[in-house]
Design an enzyme around this catalytic site. Structure first.
Site, PDB file in Angstrom:
ATOM      1  N   LYS A  98       0.846  -1.199   0.000  1.00  0.00           N
ATOM      2  CA  LYS A  98       0.000   0.000   0.000  1.00  0.00           C
ATOM      3  C   LYS A  98       0.880   1.247   0.000  1.00  0.00           C
ATOM      4  O   LYS A  98       2.065   1.159   0.325  1.00  0.00           O
ATOM      5  CB  LYS A  98      -0.886  -0.007   1.238  1.00  0.00           C
ATOM      6  CG  LYS A  98      -1.928  -1.112   1.191  1.00  0.00           C
ATOM      7  CD  LYS A  98      -2.952  -0.862   2.248  1.00  0.00           C
ATOM      8  CE  LYS A  98      -3.732  -2.130   2.517  1.00  0.00           C
ATOM      9  NZ  LYS A  98      -4.442  -2.015   3.778  1.00  0.00           N
ATOM     10  N   HIS A 148       2.006   6.804   2.878  1.00  0.00           N
ATOM     11  CA  HIS A 148       1.382   8.130   2.811  1.00  0.00           C
ATOM     12  C   HIS A 148       1.999   9.105   3.794  1.00  0.00           C
ATOM     13  O   HIS A 148       2.909   8.766   4.555  1.00  0.00           O
ATOM     14  CB  HIS A 148      -0.132   8.020   2.964  1.00  0.00           C
ATOM     15  CG  HIS A 148      -0.565   7.304   4.211  1.00  0.00           C
ATOM     16  ND1 HIS A 148      -0.290   7.788   5.459  1.00  0.00           N
ATOM     17  CD2 HIS A 148      -1.241   6.143   4.376  1.00  0.00           C
ATOM     18  CE1 HIS A 148      -0.795   6.949   6.354  1.00  0.00           C
ATOM     19  NE2 HIS A 148      -1.364   5.941   5.725  1.00  0.00           N
ATOM     20  N   HIS A 185       2.670   8.125   7.290  1.00  0.00           N
ATOM     21  CA  HIS A 185       3.852   7.304   7.527  1.00  0.00           C
ATOM     22  C   HIS A 185       5.120   8.156   7.508  1.00  0.00           C
ATOM     23  O   HIS A 185       6.043   7.925   8.277  1.00  0.00           O
ATOM     24  CB  HIS A 185       3.958   6.189   6.477  1.00  0.00           C
ATOM     25  CG  HIS A 185       2.814   5.225   6.522  1.00  0.00           C
ATOM     26  ND1 HIS A 185       1.993   4.998   5.450  1.00  0.00           N
ATOM     27  CD2 HIS A 185       2.338   4.455   7.532  1.00  0.00           C
ATOM     28  CE1 HIS A 185       1.066   4.114   5.787  1.00  0.00           C
ATOM     29  NE2 HIS A 185       1.245   3.768   7.046  1.00  0.00           N
TER      30      HIS A 185
END
Ligand code: ARG
Length: 579
Positions: free
Chosen positions: A140, A143, A146
């Site tokens: 994933k 973003h 993170h």
């Protein structure tokens, strides 16, 4: 020379201002019949430096009498010494002036000995903190949340270490759950061994996007994913082997990218690493304590009376959830590391999740839950507006570097002189992103500003790096070497005194960052120090000054460079020597 009295809680070995504070504490202790410790804890720095360097508000001592009169009578009784040269009363404040030449002498000698250790202390004397941060999800996007967790978490680790903590840096990957059953199925259909080896993070993401599209049109895929995940949870060898491969390749790639940010994890853990046993034990304990309920075949813990909603710990099909794994993980971590503190550096969107986790652990009777803390932070807006493609940490860093490179090229003449423009663009670019992120209180949301953060003026990363590089160039170009015995007392100009004053505060700032747990505590300091440096550089030159003065100034600038460099490193940045 007066011998320096000891005061519990002070640390004059690492913090030279404490020498002066301890002497003041002892003097006031004698006059007030309080203990030096009590007095020490009440000392302040006057807002207006003209008033003095150390102050105490008499009412805070809680003694009988008129505070202003007491202040006045103590001024009369105070006997100056070589450290504390005068006392004055202003209203109910008692203010002391310290000997600045003596402070400068002691301070610069100390920095000369301590160098990159300047500012650190060992007050925690080896206590262990576990810091869990970054924790992206395999397949994933990485973003903004993170990215913030990475920046703030690494900073937390550095600050704890600077205050004498042992740290364990842990990356708790999102690598378990039904969606990873889906990924495995997707890989059968869309995966390529070759692509996987080339760039596992990117390829797994592509596969994941494709298979997610299929789910929309084909309901079967979802059922298959659920079944596959159940196999994984039950320890099916083939399923686990495939999963391990994805995971290991991803970790290898993550490590390379984190290295670019000078970040190293001691442990790559993850949701998949939580053992079934610890989760089942946890469920059994919760049941035994009558804390669980069954709801349509699922197991829940009702936390409504704590205003924390309901936590589902087991699904109808017997599989675990995010929170179940967190409960198991926390228990395992405590058993393994016996940490004195554990920090979860996670976005504030997960406030409820972490509150539920801590509440469940508390209800289970684990008193160490008091040692757990959620280090939360707000959202970033507009991070990927420039190209709209930043999906992985790598992309973010690459894009930043590119933009920085463009900014640097605008000054052609300067650009030509840079030896390694690629590296410089990379480091300044990261400084821009990280300083922007750490400039305000963590909880504040902010908008990624692609123009402002790269500017060399204003409160930016490039500005601080530039101040550092200038200090380095003075040292390189002046033709003198650092002399720790330079006649520092020759520095009597206001900008010099202010600079030395600023440097002397650094150990206080490092300590206070441990209490605020806010990176902006350090950023604000680094900004002020850079500013004070540039004011001093306007008038106080090394080159062209008379030898003794040049040496004294050089020592002062060198100490500023060490201090600014140490604060940059604390923030997780590499101080640049040329740019
Ligand atoms: N992987 C999670 C996410 O991306 C963050 C993990 C936070 N840590 C935890 N112990 N729950 O949202």
């Amino acid at each position: 020379m007066t011998s320096i009295p000891f005061v519990k809680g002070s640390d004059f070995e690492h913090n030279k201002l404490d020498i002066f504070r301890n002497i003041v504490s002892h003097e006031i202790a004698k006059l007030s019949e309080k203990s030096p410790e009590e007095v020490y804890n009440l000392l302040e720095t006057p807002k207006n430096s003209e008033h003095g360097d150390i102050a105490i508000a008499i009412p805070r001592l809680r003694i009988k009498g008129n505070p202003a009169e007491i202040a006045q009578s103590w001024v009369e009784k105070f006997v100056p010494n070589e450290y504390v040269i005068s006392a004055t009363a202003i209203g109910h404040f008692l203010n002391f002036k310290i000997s600045h030449p003596l402070l400068a002498k002691i301070l610069l000698q100390h920095i000369y000995d301590a160098k990159e250790k300047y500012g650190s202390n060992n007050s925690a004397s080896g206590k262990t903190a576990l810091i869990e941060f970054s924790s992206p999800n395999i397949a994933k996007p990485f973003h903004a949340g993170h990215l913030r967790s990475t920046i703030i978490g690494n900073f937390m680790g550095n600050v704890l270490e600077a205050n004498g903590w042992k740290t364990i840096r842990m990356n708790y990957l999102g690598d378990w759950g039904k969606q990873y059953g889906l990924l495995a199925i997707g890989f059968e259909k869309y995966g390529s061994e070759e692509e996987l080896l080339k760039d596992p993070i990117k390829h797994l993401y592509e596969v994941y996007v494709k298979i997610n599209k299929d789910v929309e049109t084909d309901k079967d895929v979802d059922d298959k994913a659920r079944a596959y995940f159940k196999n994984m949870e039950e320890g099916d060898q083939t399923a686990i082997a495939l999963w391990d491969k994805f995971r290991n390749l991803s970790i290898k790639k993550y490590k390379e990218t984190y290295a670019r940010l000078n970040i190293n994890f001691d442990v790559y853990s993850g949701e998949s690493q939580v053992s079934n046993k610890s989760m089942l034990d946890a469920l059994a304990l919760l049941k035994e304590k009558n804390l669980t309920q069954e709801s349509q075949g699922a197991i829940i813990v009702d936390l409504k009376k704590y205003k924390l909603d309901v936590a589902v710990l087991q699904k109808t099909d017997g599989t675990t959830l995010y929170i179940t794994r967190d409960v198991g993980a926390a228990i395992e971590r405590y058993e393994k590391y016996k940490f004195d503190a554990m920090y979860y550096v996670v976005a504030s969107q997960q406030d409820l999740h972490l509150k539920q986790l801590f509440k469940i652990l508390e209800l289970m009777g684990f008193d160490w839950v008091d040692r757990c803390k959620h280090i939360n932070f707000g959202m970033v807006q507009g991070m990927s507006t420039r190209k709209g493609t930043a999906v992985f940490l790598d992309d973010i860093l690459e894009q930043t570097k590119e933009v920085m490179h463009e900014v640097m090229k605008q000054n052609e003449k300067k650009y030509e002189q840079i030896e390694d423009p690629d590296m410089v663009a990379d480091v300044i670019g990261m400084s821009a992103v990280m300083i922007q992120d750490m400039s305000a209180k963590r909880i504040r949301n902010y908008t990624f500003n692609w123009t402002r953060m790269f500017s060399f003026e204003g409160d930016t990363g490039p500005y601080i790096q530039y101040a550092h590089a200038r200090l380095c160039s003075i040292q390189r170009n002046c033709g003198l070497s650092i002399n720790p015995d330079a006649k520092i007392e020759l520095l009597s100009e206001k900008p010099a005194l202010e600079l030395i004053d600023m440097i002397s505060q650094y150990p206080d700032v490092v300590k206070s960052a441990l209490y605020t747990l806010e990176p902006c505590t350090i950023v604000t300091y680094a900004m002020k120090l850079s500013h004070t440096v540039s004011v001093a550089l306007e008038t106080l030159w090394v080159m062209g000054a008379e030898r003794e003065i040049a040496e004294a100034r050089l020592l002062m600038y060198w100490a500023s460079r060490i201090t600014l460099g140490n604060s940059l490193k604390l923030l997780g940045l590499k101080p640049l020597e040329r740019m």
